[in-house]
Design a protein around this motif. Sequence first.
Motif, PDB file in Angstrom:
ATOM      1  N   UNK A  18      23.024 -19.964  -0.618  1.00 32.37           N
ATOM      2  CA  UNK A  18      23.772 -21.160  -0.976  1.00 32.37           C
ATOM      3  C   UNK A  18      23.699 -21.557  -2.440  1.00 32.37           C
ATOM      4  N   UNK A  19      22.987 -20.792  -3.254  1.00 34.42           N
ATOM      5  CA  UNK A  19      22.875 -21.101  -4.680  1.00 34.42           C
ATOM      6  C   UNK A  19      24.186 -20.776  -5.392  1.00 34.42           C
ATOM      7  N   UNK A  20      24.483 -21.510  -6.439  1.00 32.40           N
ATOM      8  CA  UNK A  20      25.673 -21.250  -7.254  1.00 32.40           C
ATOM      9  C   UNK A  20      25.315 -20.521  -8.548  1.00 32.40           C
ATOM     10  N   UNK A  21      24.026 -20.351  -8.828  1.00 34.45           N
ATOM     11  CA  UNK A  21      23.583 -19.702 -10.051  1.00 34.45           C
ATOM     12  C   UNK A  21      23.591 -18.189  -9.855  1.00 34.45           C
ATOM     13  N   UNK A  22      24.353 -17.499 -10.688  1.00 31.67           N
ATOM     14  CA  UNK A  22      24.525 -16.053 -10.574  1.00 31.67           C
ATOM     15  C   UNK A  22      24.021 -15.361 -11.832  1.00 31.67           C
ATOM     16  N   UNK A  23      23.844 -14.055 -11.727  1.00 33.72           N
ATOM     17  CA  UNK A  23      23.323 -13.259 -12.837  1.00 33.72           C
ATOM     18  C   UNK A  23      24.161 -11.991 -12.971  1.00 33.72           C
ATOM     19  N   UNK A  24      24.511 -11.647 -14.209  1.00 29.78           N
ATOM     20  CA  UNK A  24      25.265 -10.436 -14.508  1.00 29.78           C
ATOM     21  C   UNK A  24      24.689  -9.821 -15.776  1.00 29.78           C
ATOM     22  N   UNK A  25      24.871  -8.516 -15.956  1.00 25.09           N
ATOM     23  CA  UNK A  25      24.371  -7.874 -17.166  1.00 25.09           C
ATOM     24  C   UNK A  25      25.104  -8.435 -18.379  1.00 25.09           C
ATOM     25  N   UNK A  27      26.357  -6.886 -20.739  1.00 23.72           N
ATOM     26  CA  UNK A  27      27.484  -6.023 -21.099  1.00 23.72           C
ATOM     27  C   UNK A  27      28.774  -6.526 -20.463  1.00 23.72           C
ATOM     28  N   UNK A  28      28.698  -6.990 -19.233  1.00 18.05           N
ATOM     29  CA  UNK A  28      29.823  -7.559 -18.482  1.00 18.05           C
ATOM     30  C   UNK A  28      31.001  -6.599 -18.348  1.00 18.05           C
ATOM     31  N   UNK A  29      30.715  -5.390 -17.894  1.00 20.64           N
ATOM     32  CA  UNK A  29      31.786  -4.461 -17.541  1.00 20.64           C
ATOM     33  C   UNK A  29      32.463  -4.974 -16.282  1.00 20.64           C
ATOM     34  N   UNK A  30      33.749  -4.717 -16.098  1.00 23.31           N
ATOM     35  CA  UNK A  30      34.453  -5.213 -14.919  1.00 23.31           C
ATOM     36  C   UNK A  30      33.803  -4.817 -13.585  1.00 23.31           C
ATOM     37  N   UNK A  31      33.158  -3.654 -13.555  1.00 20.27           N
ATOM     38  CA  UNK A  31      32.549  -3.199 -12.303  1.00 20.27           C
ATOM     39  C   UNK A  31      31.054  -3.508 -12.197  1.00 20.27           C
ATOM     40  N   UNK A  32      30.522  -4.335 -13.107  1.00 24.05           N
ATOM     41  CA  UNK A  32      29.126  -4.768 -13.009  1.00 24.05           C
ATOM     42  C   UNK A  32      28.957  -5.674 -11.797  1.00 24.05           C
ATOM     43  N   UNK A  33      27.874  -5.495 -11.093  1.00 25.67           N
ATOM     44  CA  UNK A  33      27.601  -6.303  -9.904  1.00 25.67           C
ATOM     45  C   UNK A  33      27.003  -7.644 -10.317  1.00 25.67           C
ATOM     46  N   UNK A  34      27.521  -8.705  -9.724  1.00 24.91           N
ATOM     47  CA  UNK A  34      27.002 -10.054  -9.924  1.00 24.91           C
ATOM     48  C   UNK A  34      26.029 -10.329  -8.788  1.00 24.91           C
ATOM     49  N   UNK A  36      23.009 -12.994  -7.047  1.00 27.47           N
ATOM     50  CA  UNK A  36      22.515 -14.363  -6.962  1.00 27.47           C
ATOM     51  C   UNK A  36      21.220 -14.439  -7.766  1.00 27.47           C
ATOM     52  N   UNK A  37      21.101 -15.416  -8.634  1.00 28.48           N
ATOM     53  CA  UNK A  37      19.895 -15.563  -9.450  1.00 28.48           C
ATOM     54  C   UNK A  37      18.716 -16.056  -8.616  1.00 28.48           C
ATOM     55  N   UNK A  38      18.992 -16.620  -7.442  1.00 26.21           N
ATOM     56  CA  UNK A  38      17.925 -17.128  -6.583  1.00 26.21           C
ATOM     57  C   UNK A  38      17.345 -16.059  -5.663  1.00 26.21           C
ATOM     58  N   UNK A  39      18.214 -15.440  -4.861  1.00 23.07           N
ATOM     59  CA  UNK A  39      17.719 -14.497  -3.845  1.00 23.07           C
ATOM     60  C   UNK A  39      17.973 -13.037  -4.194  1.00 23.07           C
ATOM     61  N   UNK A  40      18.783 -12.774  -5.221  1.00 27.54           N
ATOM     62  CA  UNK A  40      19.033 -11.407  -5.655  1.00 27.54           C
ATOM     63  C   UNK A  40      20.117 -10.673  -4.897  1.00 27.54           C
ATOM     64  N   UNK A  41      20.761 -11.328  -3.949  1.00 25.84           N
ATOM     65  CA  UNK A  41      21.816 -10.698  -3.156  1.00 25.84           C
ATOM     66  C   UNK A  41      23.021 -10.385  -4.040  1.00 25.84           C
ATOM     67  N   UNK A  42      23.611  -9.192  -3.849  1.00 25.99           N
ATOM     68  CA  UNK A  42      24.842  -8.836  -4.545  1.00 25.99           C
ATOM     69  C   UNK A  42      25.966  -9.702  -3.982  1.00 25.99           C
ATOM     70  N   UNK A  43      26.677 -10.402  -4.871  1.00 25.28           N
ATOM     71  CA  UNK A  43      27.696 -11.355  -4.433  1.00 25.28           C
ATOM     72  C   UNK A  43      29.109 -10.807  -4.633  1.00 25.28           C
ATOM     73  N   UNK A  44      29.373 -10.225  -5.800  1.00 30.60           N
ATOM     74  CA  UNK A  44      30.706  -9.701  -6.104  1.00 30.60           C
ATOM     75  C   UNK A  44      30.609  -8.837  -7.358  1.00 30.60           C
ATOM     76  N   UNK A  45      31.741  -8.385  -7.827  1.00 31.38           N
ATOM     77  CA  UNK A  45      31.804  -7.666  -9.098  1.00 31.38           C
ATOM     78  C   UNK A  45      32.203  -8.644 -10.193  1.00 31.38           C
ATOM     79  N   UNK A  46      31.911  -8.304 -11.440  1.00 31.06           N
ATOM     80  CA  UNK A  46      32.176  -9.205 -12.557  1.00 31.06           C
ATOM     81  C   UNK A  46      33.657  -9.569 -12.648  1.00 31.06           C
ATOM     82  N   UNK A  47      34.553  -8.602 -12.458  1.00 27.17           N
ATOM     83  CA  UNK A  47      35.978  -8.926 -12.560  1.00 27.17           C
ATOM     84  C   UNK A  47      36.405  -9.892 -11.454  1.00 27.17           C
ATOM     85  N   UNK A  48      35.762  -9.844 -10.301  1.00 30.53           N
ATOM     86  CA  UNK A  48      36.053 -10.795  -9.230  1.00 30.53           C
ATOM     87  C   UNK A  48      35.518 -12.186  -9.589  1.00 30.53           C
TER      88      UNK A  48
END
Length: 73
Positions: A18-25, A27-34, A36-48
């Motif tokens: 339920x956290x809104x705080x996310x983490x991305x590299x 570099x921010x390539x379109x296919x970088x995985x975003x 969750x900064x709290x639990x570490x779950x993969x949420x989406x790709x950077x372009x999404x």
Amino acid sequence: MSGLSEDFRLPVACPGCGSHLMRVSQVKNPDDVVHCASCGKAVCLWHEAQTVIRQGPGSESEALIEAAVNRRG
């Protein structure tokens, strides 16, 4: 990943915790995985995430929170 990553806030919450705080590299390539900064779950790709950010927050209070958290970018 924390030294080479950047935190930001999405209007959409993590489905895992339920956290809104996310983490991305930094570099921010379109296919970088975003993650969750709290639990570490993969949420989406950077372009999404960019699409969600462009669509904007769902309410005025969300907009104020996002502006405060994302002001660095």
